[in-house]
Design an enzyme around this catalytic site. Structure first.
Site, PDB file in Angstrom:
ATOM      1  N   THR A  14       0.841  -1.203   0.000  1.00 47.74           N
ATOM      2  CA  THR A  14       0.000   0.000   0.000  1.00 47.74           C
ATOM      3  C   THR A  14       0.874   1.251   0.000  1.00 47.74           C
ATOM      4  O   THR A  14       0.581   2.235  -0.683  1.00 47.74           O
ATOM      5  CB  THR A  14      -0.941   0.000   1.221  1.00 47.74           C
ATOM      6  OG1 THR A  14      -1.691  -1.211   1.226  1.00 47.74           O
ATOM      7  CG2 THR A  14      -1.896   1.178   1.166  1.00 47.74           C
ATOM      8  N   GLU A  17      -4.446  -5.452  -5.454  1.00 47.60           N
ATOM      9  CA  GLU A  17      -5.041  -6.800  -5.267  1.00 47.60           C
ATOM     10  C   GLU A  17      -5.437  -7.415  -6.619  1.00 47.60           C
ATOM     11  O   GLU A  17      -6.540  -7.920  -6.791  1.00 47.60           O
ATOM     12  CB  GLU A  17      -6.283  -6.712  -4.353  1.00 47.60           C
ATOM     13  CG  GLU A  17      -6.043  -6.048  -3.005  1.00 47.60           C
ATOM     14  CD  GLU A  17      -5.268  -6.907  -2.035  1.00 47.60           C
ATOM     15  OE1 GLU A  17      -4.722  -7.944  -2.454  1.00 47.60           O
ATOM     16  OE2 GLU A  17      -5.195  -6.536  -0.841  1.00 47.60           O
TER      17      GLU A  17
END
Length: 787
Positions: free
Chosen positions: A34, A226
């Protein structure tokens, strides 16, 4: 170099400053992906790339919000506002609203949630006079969802003879007719369901080349988080949008691909390098989250999978404690072990409830855990239960609001046309539905022009229908000037909803009122929050879209000090200092429904990998020897996943016990067996089943091994396993005498009053200080002799 880049290690820095061309970042659990995504976007903007040209796709609104906040801190809030960042569904809903007219939809189309779709399908099945036990509406909805995610439109369905035959074989020959009617009714109501947000985006980009070109030129740089969780429909959209400039960066971990059941295709990440030319590959392999024991144990598990991308996850963190494995007799005992371990850790180390998470394979497992936590007064929260926005009173308010935006929304209209009661019965509603279908108009239009129709209703009912139309139209006028909070406050008061719920003085009625108050509070908060966003007004349309695309985890309260209970699927992306993975038994985890093929079993193993890598400091694995299923107590055996972990990373609190061999016949009926062939006493010796053929050095060893008494890993003396120097009573003990002081995990300390019976039926009558007098069967009772 920008100051924030100094926070990255070398492996993270490389993909962060690589701007052009296709690239894949294979990111192990807890490796800071992230941060890489966030800093990469900030770096691109600092190099002069217009934020309007950047598209960043995530899987939760929460992740998108957190990333945007971090980018704002680096480049400034005004610039960060211009980023197109959000979930697949929210970004594509935004595009569809802009281009809706091309597909024949209003720009303010309604987004149906699962409940809305269920209600509509149930109505269609009823109208078609189909057997609801064969045409189960949830199964039908699930099948329609899979069609849409596989890009099988109604037309494609009727052209596919295999699908038609499969549904006929399943005794559902009208499946295609239901699908067709469902799609037509949604279109007539100006509504899309979740799957339509992807399907219609694909339709838009395929049928209208000018629209595709417009968004290709708009989104010159695309980032996808993802990526291993993308389904075929999402994959095609990303391919289409990135095709012109090919500045695409995907981040993911094949070892965490766990959503095949809802269409995710692991091949999207496995084959990424085949889809684009000159793909740059980066690997993030350092885990910052977990201890060495947890990381290495997780690696030893995922190594068993054959389908994977090569990477070696490692950590510079401390070794940390070994993973504790606990065996319980029943699921109730398992719950008590988890609750008491949480309680002890909190007391010993001054921890918060929020430091703990309990993960399970299915929601049904939470019951025994909840019971145990309540008895210990440990507050907890279940994620993935009934969402706030799915509660009846909230759906009632939202249905009024949906009608204001889109009067063609039939599901919303049917819900509130007679709530609060206004004398419009079901017979009248049924006549309106028939007329609406006949005229190919919405129910609201039919009501508005009822004098021009041939519907047979008396003048009193006609007035009531017209009053309802007038009420909704008055709200539409207010909606032109008011924000969502002002509008909703007015609607709840003037529609009679507040009055209706106030009539109910029960605790449930009070709770409903509190929920409506909470909804209004949330709207006020939403309006204030929208003031910070570019091009946002805090309008009803914006709020309804935000609600429609919200998930349970998006609405979590950060300050709540509660133990988290959730399925492993929901835990993905989260982390906790202490994690309990419960119910590690064959046919439960791995699931009995996921062991038909290697790919299914490998997905279950990835799910276990995800569960284990949620833990930062300590992981606990628990299983029970028996568990209630459908009201029956059934025997269980430990999950293969426990065996697959390298034993050097495990601390087996209680030894792994193999299933006992319990003959169903009494051996005496066959006469006395010769001494050398006689089985040992089954109550004393445990056996492992014969192993499957073992392959070594190219030669098959096909002869089954003889039965051997099992030697559990890390076997400890009983006293040590129980954490004390006291003796635990079991079936073979005959040392317990009247007058002994004993300790029990549930009832506390007590005195033995009487012992009766023999062998497996030995019972002890014990007077406990807190539990009173109890008669316990010694072969099951967990007792410590303390005096």
């Amino acid at each position: 170099m920008e100051k924030y880049l100094s926070q990255l290690n070398d492996a993270q820095l490389e993909p962060t400053i690589q701007i052009n061309g296709p690239m894949i970042v294979i990111a192990g659990a807890g490796s800071g992906k992230t941060r890489v995504l966030t800093y990469r976007i900030a770096y691109m903007m600092s190099k002069g790339i217009d934020p309007f040209n950047i598209l960043s796709l995530t899987f939760t609104n929460k992740a998108a919000r957190e990333m945007k906040e971090r980018i704002s801190q680096i480049v400034g809030a005004s610039e960060a506002k211009n980023l197109w960042m959000g979930t697949f569904h929210s970004v594509f809903a935004k595009i569809l609203r802009i281009e809706a007219d091309k597909l024949g939809y209003p720009s303010n189309f309604t987004i149906y949630d699962t409940q809305d779709s269920d209600r509509l399908i149930r109505d269609i099945i009823k109208e078609m006079n189909l057997d609801k036990d064969i045409y189960k509406y949830k199964q039908i909805r699930s099948r329609i969802s899979s069609y849409k995610n596989s890009l099988i439109t109604v037309r494609a369905y009727f052209q596919n003879q295999e699908l038609i035959e499969a549904d006929t074989m399943a005794r559902r020959p009208r499946m295609g007719d239901i699908y067709k009617e469902y799609v037509e009714r949604c279109f007539k109501a100006g509504a899309m369901d979740f799957d339509d947000l992807l399907l219609k985006t694909n339709e838009l980009l395929t049928r209208f080349p000018d629209v595709l070109a417009k968004y290709q030129n708009r989104f010159k740089y695309i980032l996808v988080d993802e990526y291993q969780d993308t389904n075929h429909s999402q994959y095609l959209i990303v391919r289409a949008l990135s095709d012109k400039f090919q500045n695409i960066c995907v981040v993911g971990d094949d070892a965490q691909s766990i959503y095949a059941f809802r269409g995710a295709n692991i091949n999207n990440i496995l084959n990424f390098q085949k889809d684009y030319d000159d793909v740059k590959v980066f690997r993030l392999e350092q885990n910052y989250r977990s201890t060495k024991n947890i990381v290495n144990a997780a690696n030893s598990i995922i190594d068993k999978n054959q389908t994977k991308l090569e990477k070696v996850v490692w950590t510079a963190n401390d070794d940390g404690p070994k993973i504790k494995v606990n065996r319980s007799l029943t699921d109730a005992d398992e719950g008590r072990y988890v609750a008491s371990t949480i309680f002890d850790n909190k007391m010993n180390y001054q921890l918060n409830n929020s430091d703990f998470a309990i993960l399970y394979r299915t929601n049904a497992q939470s019951r025994s855990i909840e019971d145990a936590l309540r008895k210990r007064d440990i507050p907890y929260r279940i994620y993935g239960g009934l969402s706030f926005y799915q509660r009846k009173e909230i759906k009632d308010v939202l249905s009024y609001l949906r009608l204001i935006i889109n009067p063609a929304d039939e599901e919303a209209l049917k819900r509130v046309i007679n709530f609060p009661p206004r004398g419009i019965g079901q017979t009248t509603v049924d006549r309106l539905i028939v007329a609406a279908n006949g005229y190919k108009r919405s129910i609201f239009e039919v009501m508005k022009n009822i004098d021009k129709t041939d519907i047979k209703v008396n003048s009193g009912i006609k007035n009531k229908l017209q009053n309802f139309v007038t009420l909704i139209e008055s709200y539409q006028v207010l909606n032109q000037t008011a924000d969502v909070f002002e509008l909703a406050e007015h609607v709840t008061r003037t529609s009679g909803l507040i009055k209706e719920f106030n009539k109910d003085g029960t605790p449930e009625g009070v709770t409903r009122m509190e929920n409506i108050e909470e909804l209004l509070n949330g709207m006020k908060d939403f309006v204030e929050g929208q003031k910070e966003l570019a091009d946002a007004t805090g309008s009803l349309a914006e709020f309804l879209e935000d609600v429609a695309l919200a998930t349970d985890l998006d609405n979590e309260k950060e300050d709540a000090d509660q133990v988290a209970l959730m399925t492993i699927h929901l835990a993905k992306g989260l982390e906790f200092p202490y994690v309990f993975i419960v119910g590690l038994e064959e046919d439960l985890f791995p699931s009995a429904m996921s062991m038909n093929t290697r790919s299914e079993l490998e997905e279950e193993r990835r799910l276990f990998y995800v569960a284990l890598t949620r833990a930062e400091k300590q992981a606990y694995l628990t299983y029970a020897l028996s568990r209630y299923r459908w009201g029956k107590l059934v025997d269980s055996e430990p999950s293969r996943f426990i065996e697959e972990i390298d034993e050097q990373y495990l601390d087996i609190v209680t030894p792994i016990e193999e299933r006992r061999f319990n003959p169903m016949l009494d051996a005496d009926i066959f006469g006395d067996a010769p001494e050398q062939t006689r089985r040992p006493d089954q109550s004393q010796v445990r056996y492992k089943p014969a192993k499957q053929p073992v392959f070594k050095k190219g030669k098959a060893k096909t002869e089954p091994e003889k039965y051997q008494p099992s030697k559990p890993k890390n076997l400890k003396p009983v006293a040590q396993a129980n954490g004390s120097g006291q003796q635990t009573v079991n079936l073979s003990d005959s040392k317990l005498v009247v007058g002994n002081t004993v300790k029990h995990i549930r009832f506390g300390t007590g005195e033995v009053l009487k012992i009766e019976g023999a062998g497996a039926d030995t019972k002890a009558e014990i007077k406990f200080q807190h539990g009173g007098v109890k008669k316990l069967l010694l072969r099951f009772a967990k007792l410590e002799v303390v005096g």
